[in-house]
Design an enzyme around this catalytic site. Structure first.
Site, PDB file in Angstrom:
ATOM      1  N   ARG A  57       0.835  -1.210   0.000  1.00 31.29           N
ATOM      2  CA  ARG A  57       0.000   0.000   0.000  1.00 31.29           C
ATOM      3  C   ARG A  57       0.863   1.251   0.000  1.00 31.29           C
ATOM      4  NH1 ARG A  57      -1.444   2.179   4.189  1.00 31.29           N
ATOM      5  NH2 ARG A  57      -1.966   0.333   5.394  1.00 31.29           N
ATOM      6  N   LYS A  96      -6.008   6.631 -19.654  1.00 32.68           N
ATOM      7  CA  LYS A  96      -6.336   7.108 -21.003  1.00 32.68           C
ATOM      8  C   LYS A  96      -5.142   6.903 -21.950  1.00 32.68           C
ATOM      9  CE  LYS A  96     -10.119   8.336 -18.917  1.00 32.68           C
ATOM     10  NZ  LYS A  96     -10.266   9.673 -18.349  1.00 32.68           N
ATOM     11  N   ASP A 128      -4.206  19.189 -14.841  1.00 30.61           N
ATOM     12  CA  ASP A 128      -4.541  17.837 -15.290  1.00 30.61           C
ATOM     13  C   ASP A 128      -4.181  17.766 -16.777  1.00 30.61           C
ATOM     14  OD1 ASP A 128      -5.863  15.605 -16.355  1.00 30.61           O
ATOM     15  OD2 ASP A 128      -7.503  15.718 -14.907  1.00 30.61           O
ATOM     16  N   TYR A 150     -13.053  17.895 -15.924  1.00 26.95           N
ATOM     17  CA  TYR A 150     -13.609  16.543 -15.991  1.00 26.95           C
ATOM     18  C   TYR A 150     -14.761  16.423 -14.974  1.00 26.95           C
ATOM     19  CZ  TYR A 150     -13.640  11.441 -15.733  1.00 26.95           C
ATOM     20  OH  TYR A 150     -14.002  10.122 -15.754  1.00 26.95           O
TER      21      TYR A 150
HETATM   22  C1  LIG Z   1     -10.715  10.202 -17.197  1.00 25.02           C
HETATM   23  C2  LIG Z   1     -10.227  11.475 -16.613  1.00 25.02           C
HETATM   24  C3  LIG Z   1     -10.011  11.607 -15.242  1.00 25.02           C
HETATM   25  C4  LIG Z   1     -10.289  10.478 -14.274  1.00 25.02           C
HETATM   26  O1  LIG Z   1      -9.521   9.368 -14.532  1.00 25.02           O
HETATM   27  P1  LIG Z   1      -9.943   7.869 -14.077  1.00 25.02           P
HETATM   28  O2  LIG Z   1      -8.728   7.089 -14.384  1.00 25.02           O
HETATM   29  O3  LIG Z   1     -11.142   7.501 -14.876  1.00 25.02           O
HETATM   30  O4  LIG Z   1     -10.259   7.955 -12.619  1.00 25.02           O
HETATM   31  C5  LIG Z   1      -9.519  12.805 -14.765  1.00 25.02           C
HETATM   32  N1  LIG Z   1      -9.271  13.838 -15.596  1.00 25.02           N
HETATM   33  C6  LIG Z   1      -9.482  13.752 -16.924  1.00 25.02           C
HETATM   34  C7  LIG Z   1      -9.198  14.918 -17.785  1.00 25.02           C
HETATM   35  C8  LIG Z   1      -9.960  12.569 -17.484  1.00 25.02           C
HETATM   36  O5  LIG Z   1     -10.192  12.481 -18.796  1.00 25.02           O
END
Ligand SMILES: *Cc1c(COP(=O)(O)O)cnc(C)c1O
Length: 396
Positions: free
Chosen positions: A55, A205, A180, A108
């Site tokens: 963890r 992604k 982000d 998001y």
């Molecule tokens: C998908 C996404 C998230 C969240 O990611 P997860 O892996 O689904 O928790 C955060 N920010 C952006 C811009 C995203 O496209």
């Protein structure tokens, strides 16, 4: 790492011998053995590298974190179990009750929710402002503002943030800037080089790229910031699975090739879509008619990413026909997969908004977002053309 030590219950563990594997090993072990208490002290005091309990950290998460940090040009980062874990750790690891955060108003969906519902519950006040307008962000600041959170390119409207302006503001006011970078990736921009203190990824992604691992990453140049984020992530149990980290590291090996190919196809498909009957509007930051075309060029160079948003005529009936006829394209709310995916914001990411709220963003029942993958551009354009024809018939 040492070879595993034989124990009474595992007398013959795998041993590396003299040969080293070329493919990265997976280490699913939850615990790590130390020689003695002095060795553990040395480890916890940072005098010696090692792991104790998964963890808190494990080799696959550490290897992935180092690779993404190198790609982003930040000193260090931490891998966590999802993109939202990354956003949550960055905010909850650094903020306290009484602080105020300004978020981009097109973040998001779940990030918006974290800011609008969860942080206020914990005594952290939040406001939203257009990340494309540094003056609007400035107007949202309060004496107790501590952090600004933005994305470089918004979903699904693909508006480009005024990263330079917001970074200047953050620096002048002594605020933390968290960016982000999921949509844009370090291939298009490295936010740390533009003044971001904290960089966040949904590794799920484009970086991982195969829709088979759910992961996040947070990086920071300042070790004390990263320590706060990492400590909270460990306490809250945001641990990434070793197998997912291994899959993501495998995906990273082809990331630059995948990104470049998908981006080139996206530019081509954007032009092809704009010429299709029944397509009202195409949003792509590389097109001259994009509202932020000049900023996209200046900030991203020619890296306009793999996302294309477009609007078809004819409302929900046409949208249903389009999705059904888009053969070979997954109608699925994700992005960055090796295969192109199509999403419909009005029924997924933006379903929580009213129709007027969506209209204010330029999202209608005919709006689709296409995450371009690795198909042959011609085959992809043909599939979209057939879907557009089916939509036009449904609209007639
Ligand atoms: C998908 C996404 C998230 C969240 O990611 P997860 O892996 O689904 O928790 C955060 N920010 C952006 C811009 C995203 O496209």
């Amino acid at each position: 790492m040492r070879d595993p030590k034989p124990t009474l219950i595992r007398p013959a563990p795998l041993a590396g011998g003299e040969s080293a594997p070329v493919g990265a090993p997976i280490v699913p072990s939850v615990v790590y053995e130390a020689e003695d208490p002095d060795a553990l002290d040395a480890q916890y005091e940072g005098r010696r590298d090692g792991f104790a309990y998964a963890r808190e950290g494990h080799p696959n998460a550490a290897a992935l974190a180092r690779r993404i940090a190198a790609m982003e040009g930040v000193a260090a980062g931490v891998t966590v179990g999802s993109g939202m874990a990354a956003v949550s750790a960055a905010l909850l690891g650094l903020l306290r009750a009484g602080d105020h955060v300004v978020g981009g108003d097109q973040l998001y969906g779940r990030s918006l929710r974290l800011l609008s519902e969860d942080l206020p519950r914990l005594g952290i006040a939040t406001s939203f402002a257009d990340a494309g307008d540094a003056a609007a962000v400035e107007a949202a600041l309060r004496p107790e503002t501590r952090m600004i959170l933005i994305e470089v390119v918004s979903n699904p409207t693909l508006r480009v943030a005024d990263l330079e302006g917001v970074a200047r503001l953050a620096r002048a006011r002594g605020l933390l800037l968290a960016v982000d970078n999921t949509f844009t990736t370090p291939r298009a921009i490295r936010p740390a080089g533009h003044g971001a203190d904290i960089v966040i990824h949904s590794v799920t992604k484009l970086l991982s790229g195969h829709s088979d691992a759910t992961l996040g990453w947070v990086g920071a140049g300042d070790p004390s910031l990263l320590a706060g984020i990492e400590s909270f992530a460990v306490t809250a149990g945001m641990t990434a699975s070793p197998f997912d980290c291994w899959l993501a590291e495998r995906g990273l090996a082809t990331f630059p090739l995948r990104y470049d190919r998908a981006e080139a196809t996206a530019a081509e498909v954007a032009e092809r879509l704009a010429a299709m009957p029944g397509v009202r509007r195409v949003v792509y930051p590389g097109r001259a008619d994009h509202p932020d075309a000049a900023r996209a060029q200046a900030l991203l160079g020619a890296r306009f990413c793999n996302m294309v948003t477009f609007e078809i005529a004819g409302g929900r009936a046409a949208a249903n026909a389009f999705a059904r006829a888009a053969e070979g394209l997954a109608f699925a709310p994700t992005l960055g997969d090796v295969g192109s995916t199509l999403s419909h914001p009005a029924s997924s990411s933006h379903r929580g908004l009213t129709e007027e709220g969506r209209a204010a963003l330029g999202i209608s029942e005919g709006t689709f977002r296409l995450s371009v993958g690795l198909e042959e551009p011609e085959a992809l354009a043909e599939a979209l053309a057939r879907a557009a024809q089916a939509a036009a018939r449904a609209a007639a």
